[in-house]
Design an enzyme around this catalytic site. Structure first.
Site, PDB file in Angstrom:
ATOM      1  N   ARG A 162       0.836  -1.194   0.000  1.00  9.85           N
ATOM      2  CA  ARG A 162       0.000   0.000   0.000  1.00  9.85           C
ATOM      3  C   ARG A 162       0.872   1.246   0.000  1.00  9.85           C
ATOM      4  O   ARG A 162       0.571   2.247  -0.647  1.00  9.85           O
ATOM      5  CB  ARG A 162      -0.935   0.029   1.219  1.00  9.85           C
ATOM      6  N   LYS A 198      -8.259   5.994 -19.249  1.00  9.05           N
ATOM      7  CA  LYS A 198      -8.605   6.498 -20.566  1.00  9.05           C
ATOM      8  C   LYS A 198      -7.422   6.375 -21.535  1.00  9.05           C
ATOM      9  O   LYS A 198      -6.971   5.284 -21.816  1.00  9.05           O
ATOM     10  CB  LYS A 198      -9.109   7.930 -20.439  1.00  9.05           C
ATOM     11  N   TYR A 251     -16.945  16.913 -15.536  1.00  5.78           N
ATOM     12  CA  TYR A 251     -17.311  15.496 -15.610  1.00  5.78           C
ATOM     13  C   TYR A 251     -18.327  15.172 -14.504  1.00  5.78           C
ATOM     14  O   TYR A 251     -18.222  15.651 -13.380  1.00  5.78           O
ATOM     15  CB  TYR A 251     -16.049  14.659 -15.460  1.00  5.78           C
TER      16      TYR A 251
END
Length: 391
Positions: free
Chosen positions: A61, A211, A114
């Protein structure tokens, strides 16, 4: 920016974008010579004594070698000093907000943001006691009118999602810094290949690596890049504390996508330009949103700050919402689906899909709007598909 973008000096000799995309953070494995960084699918690491981390790794992590490689790569592509990789673009946005804001602070967001970003502010951040307001970030005067003594962040998307609004990043950086605020730029639609906001004065760059950076619709991820060491440390502390980090396999997939980002974006841009021209000439289309068109109100700014104009095109139908929905249903090569930036072309209705959360708000999108993510297929097939869908 028409000349080749250059890397930050901390990444060695100055190289072109495509060279950095393939090599930055991608040193051959010292043990085997593997030219592709391994997937370190591991949660913990052997320590050299109590508290003796080996090369900075103790728990994945906090840090993982595969994620480190991606973070160094993204930082180089954005001409930044520190990159951080997350489990999603919204996880990256959440880290920025938790790091830089406290109760009673104020944020300005775009009036064409967005839908997921709007939802984060309206349904989550507001509950922390943080105030936000909207402005047309393409208009500096409109943003200045929203400034308050408590304004700490100005949030920008350029090009914006879904109406491809263009904000002058250098001007907006000056507006933010004069007011004692920081400028955050969501660079997802452009990718670092087309635009580098840090070089224009932005403080934080946000990406959904899902994306264009991933580029193949097979991974979800996010990233932040900054040029300020102290800010990078603060963000890294919250990244570790909150825990929404990119896993090693997802990091590896994004890195694989980035290697071809330049050549893919060239094709996305050339295809989108042709699509925009077809749509602008079509009698059923009332408006086309593409910054590469001279008719776009942000065209001149886009020419100034972008290498090319991206692969996203939106348009409106004269006959209204029903016609927009019918076009979405009629395409064969363009796949009806959310997300964007993959090699395949996608079509969607923002009002009922990606931006449904904005309904009834100041950010509500037109019901007759269709958004295209123009892929890298043969352009003749894409044009023919849209022509038959439009009838």
């Amino acid at each position: 920016m028409n000349e080749q973008q250059q890397s930050h000096s901390s990444h060695g000799p100055q190289h072109g974008f495509e060279t950095l995309a393939i090599h930055a953070g991608q040193e051959p494995d010292p043990h085997t010579g593997a030219v592709v960084p391994p997937i370190y699918q591991v949660s913990t690491y052997k320590q050299d004594g109590v508290g003796g981390m080996r090369n900075g790794y103790e728990y994945s992590r906090s840090a993982n070698p595969t994620r480190t490689a991606l973070e160094e790569n993204v930082a180089a592509l954005e001409s930044g000093r520190r990159g951080l990789a997350f489990a999603s673009g919204l996880a990256a946005e959440d880290c920025v907000l938790r790091t830089l804001l406290k109760p009673d602070d104020h944020v300005i967001i775009p009036d064409d943001a967005y839908g997921g970003t709007f939802r984060l502010f309206s349904k989550v951040v507001e509950r922390w006691g943080i105030e936000w307001s909207v402005a047309n970030t393409s208009d500096p005067a409109a943003v200045r009118a929203q400034l308050r003594d408590r304004t700490k962040l100005i949030w920008v998307e350029t090009p914006s999602n879904p109406v491809l609004g263009i904000t002058d990043i250098a001007v907006m950086a000056e507006v933010a810094h004069t007011a004692g605020a920081r400028l955050v730029v969501d660079n997802t639609f452009a990718s670092p290949y087309l635009q580098q906001p840090l070089t224009l004065g932005a403080d934080v760059v946000v990406h959904s690596t899902t994306k264009y950076m991933g580029g193949h619709s097979d991974v979800v991820g996010g990233a932040l890049v900054v040029n300020e060491d102290a800010l990078g440390e603060e963000l890294a502390f919250h990244q570790n504390s909150i825990g929404g980090v990119a896993g090693p396999f997802d990091s590896w997939l994004v890195m694989r996508g980035i290697k071809t980002l330049g050549v893919r974006m060239d094709r996305h841009c050339s295809n989108a330009s042709r699509v925009a021209e077809l749509l602008e000439a079509h009698p059923r289309v009332s408006q086309v949103y593409y910054p590469g068109l001279p008719s776009h109100p942000g065209h001149e700014v886009a020419v100034k700050q972008m290498r090319a104009f991206g692969g996203m095109v939106s348009f409106r139908l004269r006959e209204g919402e029903r016609a927009a929905l019918e076009v979405c249903d009629r395409t064969k090569v363009f796949t009806l689906g959310e997300s964007l930036g993959g090699v395949e072309s996608l079509i969607e209705h923002p009002g009922k899909m990606t931006h449904a959360s904005t309904e009834g708000s100041a950010l509500e999108v037109p019901s007759d709007l269709v958004r295209l993510s123009v892929g890298i297929e043969s352009i003749d097939d894409l044009l023919a598909d849209l022509a038959q869908a439009l009838g």
